[in-house]
Design an enzyme around this catalytic site. Structure first.
Site, mmCIF file in Angstrom:
data_model
loop_
_atom_site.group_PDB
_atom_site.id
_atom_site.type_symbol
_atom_site.label_atom_id
_atom_site.label_comp_id
_atom_site.label_asym_id
_atom_site.label_seq_id
_atom_site.Cartn_x
_atom_site.Cartn_y
_atom_site.Cartn_z
ATOM 1 N N LYS A 1 7.142 10.366 -14.004
ATOM 2 C CA LYS A 1 7.778 11.517 -14.653
ATOM 3 C C LYS A 1 9.234 11.743 -14.215
ATOM 4 O O LYS A 1 10.113 11.933 -15.045
ATOM 5 C CB LYS A 1 6.960 12.760 -14.335
ATOM 6 C CG LYS A 1 7.201 13.892 -15.275
ATOM 7 C CD LYS A 1 6.239 13.783 -16.403
ATOM 8 C CE LYS A 1 6.373 14.859 -17.412
ATOM 9 N NZ LYS A 1 5.370 14.654 -18.472
ATOM 10 N N GLU B 1 2.170 2.316 0.189
ATOM 11 C CA GLU B 1 2.785 3.027 -0.939
ATOM 12 C C GLU B 1 2.296 4.453 -1.116
ATOM 13 O O GLU B 1 2.931 5.238 -1.805
ATOM 14 C CB GLU B 1 2.561 2.229 -2.238
ATOM 15 C CG GLU B 1 1.118 2.135 -2.728
ATOM 16 C CD GLU B 1 0.295 1.020 -2.078
ATOM 17 O OE1 GLU B 1 0.703 0.503 -1.025
ATOM 18 O OE2 GLU B 1 -0.767 0.676 -2.628
ATOM 19 N N CYS C 1 -3.907 -5.180 1.618
ATOM 20 C CA CYS C 1 -5.357 -5.125 1.417
ATOM 21 C C CYS C 1 -5.897 -6.437 0.828
ATOM 22 O O CYS C 1 -5.930 -7.433 1.528
ATOM 23 C CB CYS C 1 -5.735 -3.914 0.569
ATOM 24 S SG CYS C 1 -5.231 -2.380 1.335
ATOM 25 N N TYR C 2 -6.274 -6.448 -0.446
ATOM 26 C CA TYR C 2 -6.767 -7.690 -1.071
ATOM 27 C C TYR C 2 -5.763 -8.819 -0.806
ATOM 28 O O TYR C 2 -6.146 -9.939 -0.469
ATOM 29 C CB TYR C 2 -6.927 -7.478 -2.576
ATOM 30 C CG TYR C 2 -7.521 -8.667 -3.311
ATOM 31 C CD1 TYR C 2 -8.881 -8.730 -3.577
ATOM 32 C CD2 TYR C 2 -6.708 -9.715 -3.754
ATOM 33 C CE1 TYR C 2 -9.435 -9.815 -4.249
ATOM 34 C CE2 TYR C 2 -7.248 -10.805 -4.422
ATOM 35 C CZ TYR C 2 -8.614 -10.847 -4.672
ATOM 36 O OH TYR C 2 -9.147 -11.925 -5.338
ATOM 37 N N GLY D 1 -6.636 -4.680 -4.487
ATOM 38 C CA GLY D 1 -7.429 -4.821 -5.704
ATOM 39 C C GLY D 1 -8.877 -4.456 -5.449
ATOM 40 O O GLY D 1 -9.313 -4.441 -4.300
ATOM 41 N N GLY E 1 7.697 17.807 -25.463
ATOM 42 C CA GLY E 1 7.593 17.534 -24.029
ATOM 43 C C GLY E 1 8.613 16.494 -23.607
ATOM 44 O O GLY E 1 9.244 15.844 -24.454
ATOM 45 N N ASP F 1 8.284 13.532 -22.161
ATOM 46 C CA ASP F 1 8.017 12.112 -22.408
ATOM 47 C C ASP F 1 8.360 11.710 -23.835
ATOM 48 O O ASP F 1 9.075 10.740 -24.059
ATOM 49 C CB ASP F 1 6.539 11.786 -22.137
ATOM 50 C CG ASP F 1 6.072 12.363 -20.826
ATOM 51 O OD1 ASP F 1 6.944 12.735 -20.014
ATOM 52 O OD2 ASP F 1 4.853 12.459 -20.621
ATOM 53 N N HIS G 1 -2.584 0.911 2.626
ATOM 54 C CA HIS G 1 -1.640 1.069 1.516
ATOM 55 C C HIS G 1 -0.327 1.713 1.996
ATOM 56 O O HIS G 1 -0.305 2.912 2.269
ATOM 57 C CB HIS G 1 -2.264 1.954 0.434
ATOM 58 C CG HIS G 1 -3.379 1.274 -0.291
ATOM 59 N ND1 HIS G 1 -3.152 0.369 -1.302
ATOM 60 C CD2 HIS G 1 -4.717 1.337 -0.132
ATOM 61 C CE1 HIS G 1 -4.300 -0.088 -1.744
ATOM 62 N NE2 HIS G 1 -5.272 0.481 -1.053
#
Ligand code: XMP
Length: 506
Positions: free
Chosen positions: A362, A168, A79-80, A51, A221, A223, A166
């Site tokens: 996506k 991720e 992290c945080y 964060g 599109g 989405d 991180h």
């Protein structure tokens, strides 16, 4: 019932990426705010995210630590999250003056059982922090340091781990393995299946819409098409509106109508191209163009559906959420545009905007589209920006320029399809460079526009690499554009990465 792995959101811009990485490992995970810890049920594991705040601030986001301990499941602080846990266990954190952001090297202590099992142990990690752990509580083991010997991984006990980087982000090379090791400590790990996720989303649509009528703006599109299909599947009362802004690609309006027709979804097309083009006359500044298009789009849309529209559906994906930092999250603002206009924000505040895809990336939306039965031609489409060709036409937008872009884009995309490159490219397009240069056509000197063609690969548009298209193909694209499109005498291939360039030209 299986409970999702709980990711507690302390506001890092990467938090949802943790959820996604867990899904990639095949497990079901969900994001919760710190105060929702008790609502997580009985998750197999808990991750406390990073964060932007400091745990040392008086009103810093906190966690109910006693409850967390009582849950009896593995906990990973990132992290945080790691700094918070260290303080909860009785250690200290020291304030940092500057934010350390970027790559570092992890030296893992592999002899300590836990999240570093089977790691190579000497690999790149991605840091983003200012405070650092300054004092360790009794019994805490250092599982890894950076090259300066600063602890970047801690183990407080057999269930509680922390990392100061991180896992991720793709720049942390062994991040996925670390997450997997951590999750494998949990029991009854919930499996992620797109089909059951679809059922959950259908239910979410039914619950949020209820008896109201929902209006969905479709663009053709991926989405908005998946959104329309999801709403259709849920059986709620709905209407699909397609606005032709005059900034679409060649034959796009007809193609969209026919693709939706194929899957039995009805759409209403509104031709507002003249309105848009006259409003954009003489305007050259990119933000001004976006503003005009955004406002007009909303006007046209609401003129068509009426002021009393009960509910609006938007195909907002997770990357849009973090880029625009909408409500409900403490993510810091990065960008403020992307189709967000005041009117919709008002409706959103009133709970009248439906955004069921807002946790997805996506490729997951594409997978959802396939499960919903949409044809490959729809789910495999490259992204196309809301402001359309306006962001591919720097300077004043004119019919002449739009025609050039449309024709060139059609040739380029057609060749990518024909040569089987279309599906391995994230996004490709032609943009006009608003400068005329000298050339020769026949025996005469010409003075015409240059065109840029761009093809990129990307992971969710946050970063992008240009595609190494074969010279022969680039040659063929250039020749065909130069021969077939009037008004162009130069074709350039854009070899810029994002960052520092963006994907679109603006
Ligand atoms: P940039 O150019 O910011 O684009 O690197 C990242 C992704 O977002 C799309 N894009 C937009 N989409 N409204 C949209 O709906 C916009 O104003 C806009 N600008 C860029 C772009 O096509 C790419 O996929």
């Amino acid at each position: 019932m299986e409970h999702p792995i709980a990711v507690i959101d302390f506001g890092s811009q990467y938090t949802q990426l943790i959820v996604r990485r867990i899904r990639e490992l095949g497990y079901f995970s969900k994001l919760y705010q710190p105060e929702e810890l008790r609502e997580t049920g009985e998750p197999a594991a808990v991750i406390l995210s990073g964060g932007p705040r400091s745990t040392l601030e008086a009103d810093a986001p906190d966690i109910d630590f006693d409850y967390l301990v009582s849950m009896g499941v593995p906990v990973l602080g990132v992290c945080y999250g790691m700094q918070l846990l260290n303080r909860k266990f009785g250690g200290e954190v020291a304030p940092g003056n500057t934010r350390e952001y970027g790559p570092a090297t992890l030296l893992a202590e592999k002899s300590i059982e836990g999240i570093f099992n089977d790691l190579e142990g000497h690999s790149q990690i991605w840091m983003s922090h200012s405070d650092t752990v300054s004092e360790l509580p009794e019994g805490c083991q250092v599982m890894g340091t950076n090259l300066d010997g600063i602890p970047v991984a801690l183990k407080w006990n057999d269930r509680f781990f922390g990392i100061q980087f991180h896992p991720e982000v793709s720049h942390t090379h062994e991040g996925q393995k670390i997450l997997q090791n951590f999750l494998e400590m949990g029991v009854n790990l919930p499996k992620f299946k797109i089909a059951s996720f679809k059922d959950e989303l259908v239910q979410r649509v039914r619950d949020e819409v209820g008896e109201r009528k929902v209006v969905c703006g479709v663009s053709g599109g991926v989405d908005s098409s998946v959104l329309a299909a999801l709403i259709h599947e849920s059986g709620v009362d709905s209407r699909n509106i397609f606005v032709d802004t005059g900034l679409l690609r060649k034959d796009e309006a007809e193609e969209v109508a026919s693709l939706f027709g194929e899957v039995g979804i009805e759409i209403e097309t509104i031709d507002a191209s003249e309105k848009f083009l006259s409003a954009l006359k003489g305007v050259t500044e990119p933000e001004e163009k976006r503003r005009i298009i955004g406002r007009l789009f909303v006007d046209v849309f609401f003129d068509a559906v009426g002021e009393d529209v009960e509910m609006l559906a938007q195909g907002t994906l997770y990357p849009d959420v973090i880029e625009s930092a909408t409500s409900g999250s403490i993510a810091s603002t990065i960008k403020t545009h992307h189709n967000r206009v005041d009117r919709i924000m008002e409706m959103k505040a009133e709970g009248r905007v439906l955004e069921p895809l807002d946790e997805l990336f996506k490729d997951e939306v594409r997978e959802l589209g396939r499960v919903l039965g949409l044809p490959e031609r729809v789910v495999g489409r490259h992204p196309f920006p809301g402001p359309g060709l306006a962001v591919r036409c720097p300077g004043e937008i004119t019919e002449e320029k739009l025609k050039i872009i449309r024709e060139a884009d059609d040739i380029f995309i057609g060749l990518l399809r024909e040569k089987h490159w279309y599906d391995s490219v994230w996004q490709a397009y032609a943009a006009l460079i608003p400068t005329k240069t000298v050339g020769v056509k026949g025996d005469e000197r010409s003075y015409e526009y240059a065109l840029s063609i761009r093809a990129v690969t990307s992971e969710d548009a946050m970063t992008a690499e240009w595609v190494h298209l074969p010279y022969e193909l680039l040659g063929e694209i250039s020749n065909r554009i130069l021969n077939e499109v009037d008004g162009v005498n130069r074709v350039l291939y854009d070899i810029s990465t994002k960052p520092p360039a963006s994907i679109e030209w603006e």
